[in-house]
Design a protein around this motif. Structure first.
Motif, PDB file in Angstrom:
ATOM      1  N   GLU A   1      25.114   4.988  36.036  1.00  0.00           N
ATOM      2  CA  GLU A   1      24.707   4.255  37.838  1.00  0.00           C
ATOM      3  C   GLU A   1      26.085   4.807  38.559  1.00  0.00           C
ATOM      4  O   GLU A   1      26.446   4.614  39.781  1.00  0.00           O
ATOM      5  CB  GLU A   1      24.913   2.452  37.799  1.00  0.00           C
ATOM      6  N   ASN A   2      26.916   5.891  37.414  1.00  0.00           N
ATOM      7  CA  ASN A   2      27.475   6.262  38.474  1.00  0.00           C
ATOM      8  C   ASN A   2      27.107   7.258  39.223  1.00  0.00           C
ATOM      9  O   ASN A   2      26.643   8.502  39.055  1.00  0.00           O
ATOM     10  CB  ASN A   2      28.859   7.389  37.456  1.00  0.00           C
ATOM     11  N   LEU A   3      27.575   7.157  40.743  1.00  0.00           N
ATOM     12  CA  LEU A   3      26.499   7.925  42.180  1.00  0.00           C
ATOM     13  C   LEU A   3      28.530   8.797  42.401  1.00  0.00           C
ATOM     14  O   LEU A   3      27.959   9.340  43.528  1.00  0.00           O
ATOM     15  CB  LEU A   3      25.750   7.443  42.856  1.00  0.00           C
ATOM     16  N   GLN A   4      29.018   8.888  41.430  1.00  0.00           N
ATOM     17  CA  GLN A   4      30.220   9.498  42.138  1.00  0.00           C
ATOM     18  C   GLN A   4      29.997  11.497  41.976  1.00  0.00           C
ATOM     19  O   GLN A   4      30.576  11.144  40.988  1.00  0.00           O
ATOM     20  CB  GLN A   4      32.115   9.180  41.738  1.00  0.00           C
ATOM     21  N   LYS A   5      29.294  12.015  42.467  1.00  0.00           N
ATOM     22  CA  LYS A   5      29.879  13.294  41.853  1.00  0.00           C
ATOM     23  C   LYS A   5      30.196  14.448  41.263  1.00  0.00           C
ATOM     24  O   LYS A   5      29.977  15.142  40.446  1.00  0.00           O
ATOM     25  CB  LYS A   5      28.068  14.328  43.022  1.00  0.00           C
ATOM     26  N   HIS A   6      31.189  14.083  42.411  1.00  0.00           N
ATOM     27  CA  HIS A   6      32.698  14.581  42.269  1.00  0.00           C
ATOM     28  C   HIS A   6      33.404  13.947  40.488  1.00  0.00           C
ATOM     29  O   HIS A   6      33.739  15.381  39.490  1.00  0.00           O
ATOM     30  CB  HIS A   6      33.610  15.273  42.625  1.00  0.00           C
ATOM     31  N   THR A   7      32.652  13.611  39.712  1.00  0.00           N
ATOM     32  CA  THR A   7      33.334  12.675  38.035  1.00  0.00           C
ATOM     33  C   THR A   7      32.431  13.389  36.928  1.00  0.00           C
ATOM     34  O   THR A   7      32.308  13.303  35.882  1.00  0.00           O
ATOM     35  CB  THR A   7      33.595  11.572  38.418  1.00  0.00           C
ATOM     36  N   TRP A   8      30.681  13.850  37.686  1.00  0.00           N
ATOM     37  CA  TRP A   8      30.480  14.205  36.689  1.00  0.00           C
ATOM     38  C   TRP A   8      31.174  16.054  36.037  1.00  0.00           C
ATOM     39  O   TRP A   8      30.899  16.586  36.366  1.00  0.00           O
ATOM     40  CB  TRP A   8      29.083  14.072  37.146  1.00  0.00           C
ATOM     41  N   PRO A   9      30.961  15.328  34.494  1.00  0.00           N
ATOM     42  CA  PRO A   9      31.161  16.582  33.815  1.00  0.00           C
ATOM     43  C   PRO A   9      30.521  17.752  33.528  1.00  0.00           C
ATOM     44  O   PRO A   9      29.131  17.328  33.250  1.00  0.00           O
ATOM     45  CB  PRO A   9      31.508  16.230  32.487  1.00  0.00           C
ATOM     46  N   GLU A  10      30.656  19.028  33.640  1.00  0.00           N
ATOM     47  CA  GLU A  10      29.402  19.618  34.070  1.00  0.00           C
ATOM     48  C   GLU A  10      29.178  20.855  33.148  1.00  0.00           C
ATOM     49  O   GLU A  10      29.876  20.607  31.885  1.00  0.00           O
ATOM     50  CB  GLU A  10      30.249  20.430  35.417  1.00  0.00           C
ATOM     51  N   CYS A  11      28.163  20.425  32.877  1.00  0.00           N
ATOM     52  CA  CYS A  11      27.607  21.574  31.572  1.00  0.00           C
ATOM     53  C   CYS A  11      27.894  22.669  31.706  1.00  0.00           C
ATOM     54  O   CYS A  11      27.629  23.772  32.407  1.00  0.00           O
ATOM     55  CB  CYS A  11      26.398  20.850  31.547  1.00  0.00           C
ATOM     56  N   MET A  12      28.296  23.639  30.404  1.00  0.00           N
ATOM     57  CA  MET A  12      29.023  24.708  30.729  1.00  0.00           C
ATOM     58  C   MET A  12      27.438  25.656  29.288  1.00  0.00           C
ATOM     59  O   MET A  12      27.405  25.163  28.222  1.00  0.00           O
ATOM     60  CB  MET A  12      30.298  25.253  29.999  1.00  0.00           C
TER      61      MET A  12
END
Length: 229
Positions: A90-101
């Protein structure tokens, strides 16, 4: 258009089985990655050297995850683009999503492929949500960027259908009309005219605590329903 093959049913293949089928495709795609010379084509009677790649994997969500080597939509790592866990869905803060590398994905996939037992494979898959896919043998293929959910499954058979049938109630099980009337499964009892008049006057006055009064347990919901109608 190129038909690689048809996999018989009635149930879906296991991950190991589907990798055997994908390996046949990868073998031919590697030939086109190096380049293939056609001695004659319709436009080039004298021959033509051609190269080809497979970029996008377009399918429904279940097939995409199995073919690309991702976990299911209900697993710990439910997303194919970030490392957000299912507990934080439910976290909608996109800047906090750890990116897949990509390099991390390849390391986890290769570690899964090199496991010596099924138990180790299951443990690693539960830990990272990644397993080996035969498509990773293609030197240019990126499962994070190239795995695409097609619009038919994601939108028309998913979001649009749910929105129309569940939210807008456009369904054969619901009586039709022009939308000007409200229908309920059970008739709503009509309150006294004095009760209707009382609540209508309150709404027209529109006091500061109107919302609190309308949502209170003591509010006659049948009166509000008939006022809205």
């Amino acid at each position: 258009m190129y038909l690689m093959g048809v996999i018989p049913g009635p149930s879906k293949l296991s991950l190991v089985q589907i990798n055997h089928a994908l390996s046949l495709l990868v073998f031919e795609l590697m030939e086109f990655w190096k380049g293939v010379y056609y001695t004659q084509t319709h436009k080039f009677p004298g021959g033509q050297f051609s190269k080809g790649v497979m970029i996008l994997l377009v399918s429904d969500m279940l097939a995409a995850r199995q073919v690309a080597g991702f976990g299911s939509v209900t697993s710990m790592f439910f997303c194919t683009f970030c490392l957000l866990t299912i507990q934080d869905i439910e976290n909608l803060q996109k800047h906090t999503w750890p990116e897949c590398m990509l390099h991390s994905h390849l390391e986890c996939a290769q570690e899964w492929r090199n496991c010596q037992s099924k138990r180790d494979c299951e443990w690693l898959f539960k830990l990272h949500g990644i397993c080996w896919s035969a498509l990773l043998e293609l030197p240019y293929w990126n499962p994070i960027l190239y795995t695409v959910l097609d619009s038919m499954h994601a939108a028309f058979l998913g979001l649009f259908q749910t929105h129309c049938r569940k939210v807008w109630r456009i369904d054969v099980s619901v009586e039709g009309g022009d939308g000007s009337l409200l229908y309920t499964k059970k008739p709503v009892p009509h309150p006294l005219d004095s009760t209707l008049r009382q609540w209508l006057q309150l709404i027209q006055v529109n006091p500061r605590n109107l919302l609190e009064q309308l949502t209170a347990d003591s509010t006659p919901k049948n009166a509000l329903w008939h006022i809205c109608v």
